[in-house]
Design an enzyme around this catalytic site. Structure first.
Site, PDB file in Angstrom:
ATOM      1  N   HIS A 170      -5.920  -4.287   6.031  1.00 23.36           N
ATOM      2  CA  HIS A 170      -6.311  -4.663   7.395  1.00 23.36           C
ATOM      3  C   HIS A 170      -7.716  -5.260   7.397  1.00 23.36           C
ATOM      4  O   HIS A 170      -8.508  -4.982   6.490  1.00 23.36           O
ATOM      5  CB  HIS A 170      -6.367  -3.409   8.292  1.00 23.36           C
ATOM      6  CG  HIS A 170      -5.043  -2.805   8.621  1.00 23.36           C
ATOM      7  ND1 HIS A 170      -4.756  -1.476   8.392  1.00 23.36           N
ATOM      8  CD2 HIS A 170      -3.930  -3.330   9.179  1.00 23.36           C
ATOM      9  CE1 HIS A 170      -3.519  -1.210   8.801  1.00 23.36           C
ATOM     10  NE2 HIS A 170      -2.990  -2.325   9.267  1.00 23.36           N
ATOM     11  N   CYS A 255      -9.284   4.460  11.046  1.00 18.85           N
ATOM     12  CA  CYS A 255      -7.874   4.423  11.471  1.00 18.85           C
ATOM     13  C   CYS A 255      -7.350   5.788  11.920  1.00 18.85           C
ATOM     14  O   CYS A 255      -6.256   5.869  12.470  1.00 18.85           O
ATOM     15  CB  CYS A 255      -7.003   3.835  10.378  1.00 18.85           C
ATOM     16  SG  CYS A 255      -7.096   4.700   8.841  1.00 18.85           S
TER      17      CYS A 255
HETATM   18  C1  CIR Z   1      -0.126   1.899   6.155  1.00 20.20           C
HETATM   19  O1  CIR Z   1       0.097   1.258   5.136  1.00 20.20           O
HETATM   20  O2  CIR Z   1       0.218   1.492   7.250  1.00 20.20           O
HETATM   21  C2  CIR Z   1      -0.828   3.232   6.029  1.00 20.20           C
HETATM   22  N1  CIR Z   1      -0.482   3.833   4.771  1.00 20.20           N
HETATM   23  C3  CIR Z   1      -2.318   3.098   6.139  1.00 20.20           C
HETATM   24  C4  CIR Z   1      -2.766   2.598   7.464  1.00 20.20           C
HETATM   25  C5  CIR Z   1      -4.246   2.577   7.584  1.00 20.20           C
HETATM   26  N2  CIR Z   1      -4.621   2.066   8.831  1.00 20.20           N
HETATM   27  C6  CIR Z   1      -5.780   1.453   9.054  1.00 20.20           C
HETATM   28  O3  CIR Z   1      -6.573   1.246   8.149  1.00 20.20           O
HETATM   29  N3  CIR Z   1      -6.017   1.005  10.270  1.00 20.20           N
END
Ligand code: CIR
Length: 266
Positions: A170, A255
């Site tokens: 992201h 997140c």
């Molecule tokens: C994903 O791949 O969606 C999750 N394992 C990690 C999401 C992390 N989100 C973020 O950095 N906003």
């Protein structure tokens, strides 16, 4: 779209308890290493406690236990001023996560709309600095998602700036911002540093992520001691938290919560 009067007041953070299947969360750029779910729960509780200790009221979004990545609640909603836009996550397994978030922001009275198909957008791709909203166009957020974000927030006074994202999951895996608007990032992971008016390199990947707790306090991963030292030398007060189990799943301090700073008093 409707925009009813928010009921909350002051600094409020949405959080979501880790799902039992957390260890099966998605991985894009990292190799899988075992996640200790009991340790993850302790780390999550300490993260929430750190927000509270620094003056944040926290609201738990109802759990989404069938979704391994649901603890990363930031990806399900983008809030600008007091307007909340429910996202449409770019990974199919994460689509069911938005329903509970929508109920939570509806209760707060700040729902303005939803990203709809074929648009996709993850909240982790959205970095707000004042009225400028940077949006990462990468693996999770597509061009239609960017267009819908613009359509939702530009009429409210935002300027939406799209940024290519390729090296990380992201946009906010690569960059976040200090209270003065300086963007910080770990240079090998930042695709287009020239897009930001002020850019400060930090020495560690995990040091690129800070949550602004208020005044000069910055929540930062304990995996980034040298970046914390750099920020302390600039007059900030880093507040380190151990989120190691979530970092194994490409998560970071940003997140694990959605911060709402601009809700007017009830
Ligand atoms: C994903 O791949 O969606 C999750 N394992 C990690 C999401 C992390 N989100 C973020 O950095 N906003």
């Amino acid at each position: 779209m409707n925009n009813t009067r928010p009921l909350g007041a002051g600094r409020l953070a949405l959080v979501r308890r880790p799902a039992p299947g957390l260890a099966d969360g998605l991985l894009t750029h990292l190799a899988r290493t075992p996640v200790d779910t009991a340790a993850a729960l302790r780390q999550w509780e300490e993260y929430v406690a750190a927000l509270r200790e620094h003056g944040w009221r926290t609201i738990e979004v109802e759990p989404a236990d069938e979704c391994p990545d649901s603890v990363f609640v930031e990806d399900t909603v983008v809030v600008y001023r007091s307007a909340a836009l429910i996202t449409r996550p770019g990974a199919d397994s994460r689509l069911p996560e938005t329903a509970g978030t929508e109920r939570a922001v509806t209760r707060l009275g700040c729902l303005v709309g939803r990203i709809t198909a074929p648009g996709t957008l993850d909240g982790g791709d959205v970095l707000k600095i004042g009225d400028t909203i940077y949006v990462g166009r990468g693996g999770r957020t597509n061009a239609e998602g960017v267009r819908q974000l613009r359509a939702a927030f530009e009429p409210l006074g935002a300027r939406v700036v799209a940024v290519p994202v390729g090296s990380v999951l992201h946009l906010k895996s690569a960059v976040t911002a200090l209270p003065d608007g300086t963007v910080i990032g770990h240079p090998p992971l930042v695709d287009a540093p020239g897009l930001f008016p002020r850019f400060l390199p930090v020495p560690e990947e995990a040091g690129a992520h800070v949550v602004l707790l208020g005044d000069d306090r910055l929540l930062i991963s304990s995996a980034a001691p040298r970046s914390a030292e750099l920020l302390a030398s600039l007059g900030y007060r880093p507040v380190p938290v151990d989120i190691g189990e979530f970092e194994k799943l490409e998560g970071c301090v940003t997140c694990l919560s959605v911060r709402l700073r601009d809700l007017p008093p009830a």
